[in-house]
Design a protein around this motif. Structure first.
Motif, PDB file in Angstrom:
ATOM      1  N   ASP A 115      12.052   6.526   6.165  1.00  0.00           N
ATOM      2  CA  ASP A 115      13.332   6.644   5.561  1.00  0.00           C
ATOM      3  C   ASP A 115      14.306   7.720   6.128  1.00  0.00           C
ATOM      4  N   ALA A 116      13.461   8.808   6.655  1.00  0.00           N
ATOM      5  CA  ALA A 116      14.271   9.788   7.213  1.00  0.00           C
ATOM      6  C   ALA A 116      14.666   9.671   8.654  1.00  0.00           C
ATOM      7  N   LEU A 117      14.012   8.681   9.505  1.00  0.00           N
ATOM      8  CA  LEU A 117      14.354   8.255  10.725  1.00  0.00           C
ATOM      9  C   LEU A 117      15.600   7.185  10.659  1.00  0.00           C
ATOM     10  N   ASP A 118      15.436   6.499   9.620  1.00  0.00           N
ATOM     11  CA  ASP A 118      16.423   5.592   9.568  1.00  0.00           C
ATOM     12  C   ASP A 118      17.781   6.278   9.154  1.00  0.00           C
ATOM     13  N   VAL A 155      12.371  18.662  16.711  1.00  0.00           N
ATOM     14  CA  VAL A 155      10.802  18.492  16.365  1.00  0.00           C
ATOM     15  C   VAL A 155      10.125  19.755  17.325  1.00  0.00           C
ATOM     16  N   GLY A 156      10.123  19.413  18.735  1.00  0.00           N
ATOM     17  CA  GLY A 156       9.798  20.265  19.405  1.00  0.00           C
ATOM     18  C   GLY A 156       8.199  20.438  19.559  1.00  0.00           C
ATOM     19  N   LEU A 179       6.743  16.805   9.056  1.00  0.00           N
ATOM     20  CA  LEU A 179       5.887  15.551   9.217  1.00  0.00           C
ATOM     21  C   LEU A 179       5.248  15.495  10.461  1.00  0.00           C
ATOM     22  N   PHE A 180       6.014  15.564  11.508  1.00  0.00           N
ATOM     23  CA  PHE A 180       5.371  15.439  12.874  1.00  0.00           C
ATOM     24  C   PHE A 180       4.816  16.484  13.356  1.00  0.00           C
ATOM     25  N   HIS A 181       4.811  17.856  12.633  1.00  0.00           N
ATOM     26  CA  HIS A 181       3.896  18.751  12.932  1.00  0.00           C
ATOM     27  C   HIS A 181       2.702  18.698  12.296  1.00  0.00           C
ATOM     28  N   SER A 182       2.551  18.197  11.212  1.00  0.00           N
ATOM     29  CA  SER A 182       1.334  18.044  10.348  1.00  0.00           C
ATOM     30  C   SER A 182       0.636  16.949  10.691  1.00  0.00           C
ATOM     31  N   ASP A 183       1.124  15.744  10.776  1.00  0.00           N
ATOM     32  CA  ASP A 183       0.602  14.389  11.157  1.00  0.00           C
ATOM     33  C   ASP A 183       0.920  13.630  12.388  1.00  0.00           C
ATOM     34  N   GLY A 184       1.601  14.383  13.186  1.00  0.00           N
ATOM     35  CA  GLY A 184       1.867  13.730  14.389  1.00  0.00           C
ATOM     36  C   GLY A 184       1.736  14.238  15.617  1.00  0.00           C
ATOM     37  N   CYS A 185       2.301  13.813  16.739  1.00  0.00           N
ATOM     38  CA  CYS A 185       2.036  14.473  18.059  1.00  0.00           C
ATOM     39  C   CYS A 185       3.227  13.807  18.992  1.00  0.00           C
ATOM     40  N   VAL A 241      16.457  15.997   1.255  1.00  0.00           N
ATOM     41  CA  VAL A 241      16.136  15.390   2.546  1.00  0.00           C
ATOM     42  C   VAL A 241      17.366  14.594   3.067  1.00  0.00           C
ATOM     43  N   ALA A 242      18.169  13.950   2.190  1.00  0.00           N
ATOM     44  CA  ALA A 242      19.556  13.547   2.772  1.00  0.00           C
ATOM     45  C   ALA A 242      20.174  14.714   3.322  1.00  0.00           C
ATOM     46  N   LYS A 243      20.242  15.867   2.978  1.00  0.00           N
ATOM     47  CA  LYS A 243      21.102  16.980   3.631  1.00  0.00           C
ATOM     48  C   LYS A 243      20.203  17.460   4.932  1.00  0.00           C
ATOM     49  N   TYR A 244      18.897  17.447   4.982  1.00  0.00           N
ATOM     50  CA  TYR A 244      18.395  17.942   5.932  1.00  0.00           C
ATOM     51  C   TYR A 244      17.087  17.091   6.390  1.00  0.00           C
ATOM     52  N   PRO A 245      17.380  16.004   6.936  1.00  0.00           N
ATOM     53  CA  PRO A 245      16.189  15.125   7.543  1.00  0.00           C
ATOM     54  C   PRO A 245      15.725  15.747   8.574  1.00  0.00           C
ATOM     55  N   GLU A 246      16.190  16.412   9.307  1.00  0.00           N
ATOM     56  CA  GLU A 246      15.509  17.008  10.726  1.00  0.00           C
ATOM     57  C   GLU A 246      14.551  17.787  10.061  1.00  0.00           C
ATOM     58  N   GLN A 247      14.441  18.618   9.243  1.00  0.00           N
ATOM     59  CA  GLN A 247      13.504  19.560   8.767  1.00  0.00           C
ATOM     60  C   GLN A 247      12.299  18.893   8.198  1.00  0.00           C
ATOM     61  N   LEU A 248      12.678  17.798   7.454  1.00  0.00           N
ATOM     62  CA  LEU A 248      11.394  16.949   6.661  1.00  0.00           C
ATOM     63  C   LEU A 248      10.907  16.358   8.085  1.00  0.00           C
TER      64      LEU A 248
END
Length: 113
Positions: free
Chosen positions: A77-80, A109-110, A36-42, A25-32
């Protein structure tokens, strides 16, 4: 594998990243964040008006909703980590509404696939 897989309801059990997952996650926070936004976000267009005025203004916003404190904390945490401003409009929601923050999320995200 993300730790949400397991017995029981997600919001009633502990969900935490292991050391090797935190390193990824520290290396690739964008992918996480994208997952997350694709599963439980909009991503949607919200509107607001200023008090005493009839005129509305519109802006793009990301909203994430999950009842698990642990999953919401993983998201924030990833946003921060990326310096993306967020707020909590409800206990189970995380919102990204500032224009610059939305622009950063739009970069990776897209739209949902």
């Amino acid at each position: 594998m993300f730790p949400q897989h397991g017995p029981g309801r997600k919001h009633l059990r502990k969900i935490e990243l292991t050391d090797w997952q935190r390193e990824i996650v520290a290396k690739y926070p964008e992918q996480l964040l994208r997952g997350l936004f694709h599963s439980d976000g909009c991503r949607f267009v919200n509107w607001a008006s200023k008090p005493g005025r009839d005129k509305r203004y519109y802006y793009v916003r990301y909203l994430f909703s999950n009842k698990s404190d642990d999953i919401r904390n993983i998201l924030t945490d990833a946003l921060d980590l990326l310096g993306i401003a967020w707020r909590r409009p409800r206990w189970d929601h995380i919102a990204v509404s500032r224009k610059d923050a939305v622009g950063v999320l739009d970069g990776f995200v897209g739209p949902k696939s």
